[in-house]
Enzyme design. Structure first.
Site, mmCIF file in Angstrom:
data_model
loop_
_atom_site.group_PDB
_atom_site.id
_atom_site.type_symbol
_atom_site.label_atom_id
_atom_site.label_comp_id
_atom_site.label_asym_id
_atom_site.label_seq_id
_atom_site.Cartn_x
_atom_site.Cartn_y
_atom_site.Cartn_z
ATOM 1 N N ASP A 76 -8.239 0.668 5.183
ATOM 2 C CA ASP A 76 -9.744 0.666 5.430
ATOM 3 C C ASP A 76 -9.496 1.996 5.593
ATOM 4 O OD1 ASP A 76 -7.647 1.294 7.707
ATOM 5 O OD2 ASP A 76 -8.778 -0.800 8.819
ATOM 6 N N PHE A 115 -8.867 7.620 1.356
ATOM 7 C CA PHE A 115 -8.446 8.631 1.052
ATOM 8 C C PHE A 115 -9.283 10.067 1.152
ATOM 9 C CE2 PHE A 115 -4.898 5.985 -0.931
ATOM 10 C CZ PHE A 115 -4.410 5.978 0.188
ATOM 11 N N TYR A 146 -10.812 5.892 7.352
ATOM 12 C CA TYR A 146 -10.795 6.684 8.216
ATOM 13 C C TYR A 146 -11.215 6.302 9.364
ATOM 14 C CZ TYR A 146 -8.301 9.587 5.132
ATOM 15 O OH TYR A 146 -7.910 10.276 3.686
ATOM 16 N N HIS A 193 3.321 4.750 0.277
ATOM 17 C CA HIS A 193 2.174 5.567 0.875
ATOM 18 C C HIS A 193 2.131 6.608 1.112
ATOM 19 C CE1 HIS A 193 -1.159 6.065 3.121
ATOM 20 N NE2 HIS A 193 -1.758 4.849 3.057
#
Length: 224
Positions: free
Chosen positions: A64, A77, A66, A186
């Protein structure tokens, strides 16, 4: 109604014509009125606006947005040019340097990648300020799953970068007989050392694209 000014529009209208989306829409109206929500309303669909459906070559799936001020602008990102680079993106830049010898830059704005066909898609497209996962299970997953499934119908192969367990849960939506999947941990500081560092995803993506007769991605970013 969803408004995207390219060939994603009819695809995402199908997702909008569901009770799940109507419930999500009502929820978001209340959330934006009563709380601080990221990204701004006008940026929710940026990933789709900047990377038209038929142009998609690569998909990077995030979770989801920031949840800090001024960070989220619709791409997984990525952050705006004036915003401090978050830890996960710093690790992405470290791996980019390790992989292709492109040194980290002084910003985290990934529009250059998006404009080349890299769809940076969060599975949930909004979040309440300072409250990660606050818009989880409200209907966004069905919308973005629809987008991922639609990519199966493209004539060319797409490379999916599945970083972390959450992204890897989407693998079942992908026709792996036609498209490519690259998996690792990740890039967050908590998990990057497990298998993200050293995975060389950027060169692997380009090798797969070239093998399919497509132009590779220019991953090199410039300082501002």
């Amino acid at each position: 109604m969803i408004k995207i000014q390219n060939d994603w529009q009819p695809i995402m209208e199908e997702a909008a014509n569901t009770e799940s989306y109507q419930s999500l829409k009502r929820f978001l109206i209340d959330e934006y009125e009563e709380h601080i929500v990221y990204p701004p309303k006008e940026d929710i669909w940026t990933a789709f606006e900047w990377t038209p459906y038929t142009d998609v070559k690569v998909v990077i799936i995030g979770q989801d947005p920031y949840h800090g001020p001024n960070q989220a602008h619709g791409l997984s990102f990525s952050v705006k040019e004036s915003v401090k680079i978050p830890p996960s993106l710093r690790n992405i830049f470290k791996e980019l340097e390790n992989d292709l010898n492109y040194p980290p830059v002084n910003h985290g704005y990934l529009k250059k990648w998006a404009k080349q066909g890299v769809l940076m898609l969060n599975t949930v497209l909004t979040v309440r300020a300072h409250t990660p996962n606050s818009h989880k299970n409200k209907g966004w997953e069905e919308v973005t799953n629809h987008a991922i499934e639609a990519l199966n119908d493209l004539d060319h192969a797409v490379v999916f970068l599945l970083w972390g367990r959450h992204a890897q849960q989407k693998k079942d939506l992908i026709n792996t007989n036609k498209h490519f999947v690259i998996e690792s941990s990740h890039p967050s500081p908590f998990s990057a050392r497990h298998s993200f560092f050293g995975s060389k995803p950027f060169s692997k993506v380009n090798a797969l694209l070239e093998a399919d007769g497509q132009t590779p991605i220019d991953w090199k970013l410039d300082n501002i």
